[in-house]
Scaffold this motif. Structure first.
Motif, PDB file in Angstrom:
ATOM      1  N   VAL A  35      55.994 -14.246  16.005  1.00 54.27           N
ATOM      2  CA  VAL A  35      54.540 -14.029  16.092  1.00 54.27           C
ATOM      3  C   VAL A  35      53.859 -15.387  15.980  1.00 54.27           C
ATOM      4  CG1 VAL A  35      54.623 -11.690  15.111  1.00 54.27           C
ATOM      5  CG2 VAL A  35      54.269 -13.647  13.600  1.00 54.27           C
ATOM      6  N   SER A  36      52.571 -15.413  16.309  1.00 55.05           N
ATOM      7  CA  SER A  36      51.827 -16.676  16.320  1.00 55.05           C
ATOM      8  C   SER A  36      51.726 -17.293  14.922  1.00 55.05           C
ATOM      9  CB  SER A  36      50.411 -16.393  16.844  1.00 55.05           C
ATOM     10  OG  SER A  36      49.566 -17.478  16.546  1.00 55.05           O
ATOM     11  N   VAL A  37      51.760 -18.625  14.856  1.00 53.11           N
ATOM     12  CA  VAL A  37      51.537 -19.299  13.565  1.00 53.11           C
ATOM     13  C   VAL A  37      50.074 -19.145  13.127  1.00 53.11           C
ATOM     14  CG1 VAL A  37      53.390 -20.988  13.817  1.00 53.11           C
ATOM     15  CG2 VAL A  37      51.090 -21.542  14.663  1.00 53.11           C
ATOM     16  N   PHE A  38      49.204 -18.679  14.034  1.00 56.46           N
ATOM     17  CA  PHE A  38      47.795 -18.442  13.679  1.00 56.46           C
ATOM     18  C   PHE A  38      47.557 -16.994  13.262  1.00 56.46           C
ATOM     19  CE2 PHE A  38      47.793 -22.090  16.561  1.00 56.46           C
ATOM     20  CZ  PHE A  38      47.151 -23.024  15.752  1.00 56.46           C
ATOM     21  N   ASP A  39      48.632 -16.226  13.152  1.00 61.12           N
ATOM     22  CA  ASP A  39      48.460 -14.820  12.761  1.00 61.12           C
ATOM     23  C   ASP A  39      47.847 -14.752  11.362  1.00 61.12           C
ATOM     24  OD1 ASP A  39      49.854 -11.929  13.738  1.00 61.12           O
ATOM     25  OD2 ASP A  39      49.212 -12.072  11.646  1.00 61.12           O
ATOM     26  N   HIS A  40      46.842 -13.895  11.224  1.00 62.65           N
ATOM     27  CA  HIS A  40      46.123 -13.798   9.950  1.00 62.65           C
ATOM     28  C   HIS A  40      47.018 -13.280   8.817  1.00 62.65           C
ATOM     29  CE1 HIS A  40      41.716 -13.288   8.477  1.00 62.65           C
ATOM     30  NE2 HIS A  40      42.007 -14.561   8.666  1.00 62.65           N
ATOM     31  N   GLY A  41      48.090 -12.607   9.193  1.00 58.62           N
ATOM     32  CA  GLY A  41      49.058 -12.188   8.177  1.00 58.62           C
ATOM     33  C   GLY A  41      49.738 -13.401   7.564  1.00 58.62           C
ATOM     34  N   LEU A  42      50.052 -14.380   8.406  1.00 55.74           N
ATOM     35  CA  LEU A  42      50.713 -15.598   7.921  1.00 55.74           C
ATOM     36  C   LEU A  42      49.734 -16.501   7.172  1.00 55.74           C
ATOM     37  CD1 LEU A  42      53.230 -17.455   7.872  1.00 55.74           C
ATOM     38  CD2 LEU A  42      52.327 -18.502   9.953  1.00 55.74           C
ATOM     39  N   THR A  43      48.546 -16.684   7.731  1.00 58.20           N
ATOM     40  CA  THR A  43      47.642 -17.685   7.136  1.00 58.20           C
ATOM     41  C   THR A  43      46.980 -17.186   5.850  1.00 58.20           C
ATOM     42  OG1 THR A  43      45.866 -16.966   8.606  1.00 58.20           O
ATOM     43  CG2 THR A  43      47.157 -18.899   9.305  1.00 58.20           C
ATOM     44  N   VAL A  44      46.614 -15.910   5.779  1.00 58.68           N
ATOM     45  CA  VAL A  44      45.919 -15.455   4.559  1.00 58.68           C
ATOM     46  C   VAL A  44      46.489 -14.150   3.973  1.00 58.68           C
ATOM     47  CG1 VAL A  44      43.758 -16.627   5.189  1.00 58.68           C
ATOM     48  CG2 VAL A  44      44.078 -14.233   5.808  1.00 58.68           C
ATOM     49  N   GLY A  45      47.616 -13.683   4.493  1.00 61.53           N
ATOM     50  CA  GLY A  45      48.200 -12.449   3.929  1.00 61.53           C
ATOM     51  C   GLY A  45      47.407 -11.206   4.291  1.00 61.53           C
ATOM     52  N   ASP A  46      46.751 -11.241   5.468  1.00 59.45           N
ATOM     53  CA  ASP A  46      45.922 -10.118   5.915  1.00 59.45           C
ATOM     54  C   ASP A  46      46.804  -9.130   6.675  1.00 59.45           C
ATOM     55  OD1 ASP A  46      43.839  -8.513   6.837  1.00 59.45           O
ATOM     56  OD2 ASP A  46      43.294  -9.885   8.457  1.00 59.45           O
ATOM     57  N   GLY A  47      47.374  -8.191   5.954  1.00 64.54           N
ATOM     58  CA  GLY A  47      48.255  -7.236   6.619  1.00 64.54           C
ATOM     59  C   GLY A  47      48.634  -6.102   5.692  1.00 64.54           C
ATOM     60  N   VAL A  48      49.270  -5.096   6.272  1.00 67.12           N
ATOM     61  CA  VAL A  48      49.759  -3.947   5.504  1.00 67.12           C
ATOM     62  C   VAL A  48      51.175  -3.648   5.974  1.00 67.12           C
ATOM     63  CG1 VAL A  48      47.460  -2.975   5.159  1.00 67.12           C
ATOM     64  CG2 VAL A  48      48.780  -2.285   7.163  1.00 67.12           C
ATOM     65  N   PHE A  49      51.911  -2.917   5.166  1.00 67.08           N
ATOM     66  CA  PHE A  49      53.289  -2.632   5.572  1.00 67.08           C
ATOM     67  C   PHE A  49      53.810  -1.355   4.947  1.00 67.08           C
ATOM     68  CE2 PHE A  49      56.215  -3.688   2.000  1.00 67.08           C
ATOM     69  CZ  PHE A  49      55.315  -4.217   1.090  1.00 67.08           C
ATOM     70  N   GLU A  50      54.943  -0.939   5.458  1.00 66.80           N
ATOM     71  CA  GLU A  50      55.698   0.187   4.898  1.00 66.80           C
ATOM     72  C   GLU A  50      57.169  -0.170   4.921  1.00 66.80           C
ATOM     73  OE1 GLU A  50      55.049   3.197   3.480  1.00 66.80           O
ATOM     74  OE2 GLU A  50      52.959   2.601   3.537  1.00 66.80           O
ATOM     75  N   THR A  51      57.880   0.255   3.904  1.00 71.58           N
ATOM     76  CA  THR A  51      59.338   0.184   3.923  1.00 71.58           C
ATOM     77  C   THR A  51      59.862   1.605   3.791  1.00 71.58           C
ATOM     78  OG1 THR A  51      59.353  -1.986   2.873  1.00 71.58           O
ATOM     79  CG2 THR A  51      61.399  -0.717   2.777  1.00 71.58           C
ATOM     80  N   LEU A  52      60.691   2.009   4.756  1.00 75.65           N
ATOM     81  CA  LEU A  52      61.303   3.332   4.711  1.00 75.65           C
ATOM     82  C   LEU A  52      62.792   3.173   4.523  1.00 75.65           C
ATOM     83  CD1 LEU A  52      58.913   3.409   7.040  1.00 75.65           C
ATOM     84  CD2 LEU A  52      59.774   5.709   7.372  1.00 75.65           C
ATOM     85  N   LYS A  53      63.376   4.173   3.905  1.00 77.41           N
ATOM     86  CA  LYS A  53      64.835   4.225   3.814  1.00 77.41           C
ATOM     87  C   LYS A  53      65.327   5.006   5.029  1.00 77.41           C
ATOM     88  CE  LYS A  53      66.440   7.279   0.924  1.00 77.41           C
ATOM     89  NZ  LYS A  53      66.837   7.967  -0.323  1.00 77.41           N
ATOM     90  N   ALA A  54      66.425   4.548   5.628  1.00 79.44           N
ATOM     91  CA  ALA A  54      67.032   5.337   6.706  1.00 79.44           C
ATOM     92  C   ALA A  54      68.476   5.618   6.331  1.00 79.44           C
ATOM     93  CB  ALA A  54      66.971   4.578   8.023  1.00 79.44           C
ATOM     94  N   VAL A  55      68.874   6.854   6.509  1.00 81.38           N
ATOM     95  CA  VAL A  55      70.261   7.220   6.259  1.00 81.38           C
ATOM     96  C   VAL A  55      70.842   7.666   7.599  1.00 81.38           C
ATOM     97  CG1 VAL A  55      71.820   8.703   4.933  1.00 81.38           C
ATOM     98  CG2 VAL A  55      69.640   7.996   3.928  1.00 81.38           C
ATOM     99  N   ASP A  56      71.883   6.988   8.024  1.00 80.38           N
ATOM    100  CA  ASP A  56      72.468   7.241   9.346  1.00 80.38           C
ATOM    101  C   ASP A  56      71.378   7.288  10.422  1.00 80.38           C
ATOM    102  OD1 ASP A  56      75.006   7.163   8.313  1.00 80.38           O
ATOM    103  OD2 ASP A  56      75.087   9.331   7.969  1.00 80.38           O
ATOM    104  N   ARG A  57      70.514   6.284  10.360  1.00 77.42           N
ATOM    105  CA  ARG A  57      69.460   6.042  11.354  1.00 77.42           C
ATOM    106  C   ARG A  57      68.312   7.052  11.312  1.00 77.42           C
ATOM    107  NH1 ARG A  57      74.029   4.707  15.749  1.00 77.42           N
ATOM    108  NH2 ARG A  57      74.356   2.542  15.205  1.00 77.42           N
ATOM    109  N   GLN A  58      68.291   7.916  10.297  1.00 72.67           N
ATOM    110  CA  GLN A  58      67.190   8.871  10.142  1.00 72.67           C
ATOM    111  C   GLN A  58      66.234   8.374   9.067  1.00 72.67           C
ATOM    112  OE1 GLN A  58      66.379  11.631  11.850  1.00 72.67           O
ATOM    113  NE2 GLN A  58      68.096  11.043  13.175  1.00 72.67           N
TER     114      GLN A  58
END
Ligand SMILES: Cc1ncc(COP(=O)(O)O)c(C=O)c1O
Length: 276
Positions: free
Chosen positions: A20-43
């Protein structure tokens, strides 16, 4: 072994080409959201809840998510198909996109990345420490799973230096809040308690499932109650329900009866509900 793929703004690319761009606002100021999911056998597990929370988090930052839930599900399936079966983590990251070098967001579309990696099974129990920095339960980021996690990075390093795998935050008023990446439940006098969302804790998906599967009650928990609790456990996508055998210098039963019941109820729900 197929090449592991990453989905970046609608394109599937090899991990080495996922940029992604080095000017991405996520990189420069932490402007972002996320999710982490668990997958079991790709589900992916509990995907509806995670995708709903992602949208709530994006809304909370006033960020338009440029893909539908269906498109994100397809993206997760495509990425997971390029990974081994077994236990994996899927990460969806949405950031402010290319922007000027300041706090103001630019005109660009959000950047959306879907990636996957291995997930270590949690240990049967763990040790935690209370950190000296409070969580601001009245802050603008409450309830938003933002990528601005530097506070968590520092707190977790503090915990790791003390032989613990999780750092526990109090609120500014001395109530129990949450861990860096987990919610906290305590067993006291036969009751199972967890802090309400007004404590500033994240609405954890695993927390929600445990609340639905057990008699747990949302209640303000002064820190002294945590420190004197009969039982403590953590909940998170990576830990599921994980007993705590030590809070700072105090040892606890590795798996007391309340924790045992919660683990059983959670596993039962997970095994019997297709996408709980
Ligand atoms: C700050 C915080 N609290 C709690 C959790 C637990 O949430 P979940 O059960 O949805 O993984 C997380 C997840 O990473 C988190 O980042």
């Amino acid at each position: 072994m197929v090449e592991e793929l990453v989905w970046v703004n609608g394109r599937l690319v090899g991990a080495a080409d996922a940029t992604v761009s080095v000017f991405d606002h996520g990189l420069t100021v932490g402007d972002g959201v996320f999710e982490t999911l668990k997958a079991v056998d790709r589900q992916p597990f509990a995907s509806r809840r995670h995708l709903e929370r992602l949208r709530r988090s994006a809304d909370g930052l006033g960020m338009r998510l440029p893909y539908t839930e269906h498109e994100l599900r397809v993206a997760m399936a495509q990425v997971l198909a390029s990974h081994d079966t077994g236990l994996a983590r899927v990460r969806l990251t949405v950031t402010g996109g290319a922007a000027p070098l300041g706090s103001e967001r630019g005109e660009a579309n959000a950047t959306v990345v879907v990636a996957a990696g291995p997930l270590q099974a949690a240990t049967p129990s763990t040790a935690v420490t209370v950190v000296p920095w409070p969580r601001n339960e009245r802050g603008a980021m409450v309830g938003i799973k933002t990528t601005s996690y530097a506070e968590n990075v520092l707190a977790l390093a503090h915990a790791k230096a003390r032989g613990c795998t999780e750092a526990i935050f109090a609120t500014t008023t001395g109530l129990l809040c949450e861990g860096t990446g987990s919610n906290v439940f305590v067993g006291v006098g036969g009751r199972l308690l967890t802090p309400p969302l007004s404590s500033g804790c994240l609405a954890g998906v695993t927390r929600e499932l445990v609340l639905e599967a057990t008699d747990a009650i949302e209640e303000d928990i002064p820190m002294e109650v945590l420190l004197g609790a009969d039982e403590v456990f953590l909940t998170s996508t990576g830990r599921d329900v994980q007993p705590v055998h030590q809070v700072d210098d105090r040892s606890l039963p590795t798996q007391g009866p309340i924790t045992e019941t919660a683990i059983r109820a959670f596993l039962q729900l997970a095994a019997t509900t297709p996408d709980p």
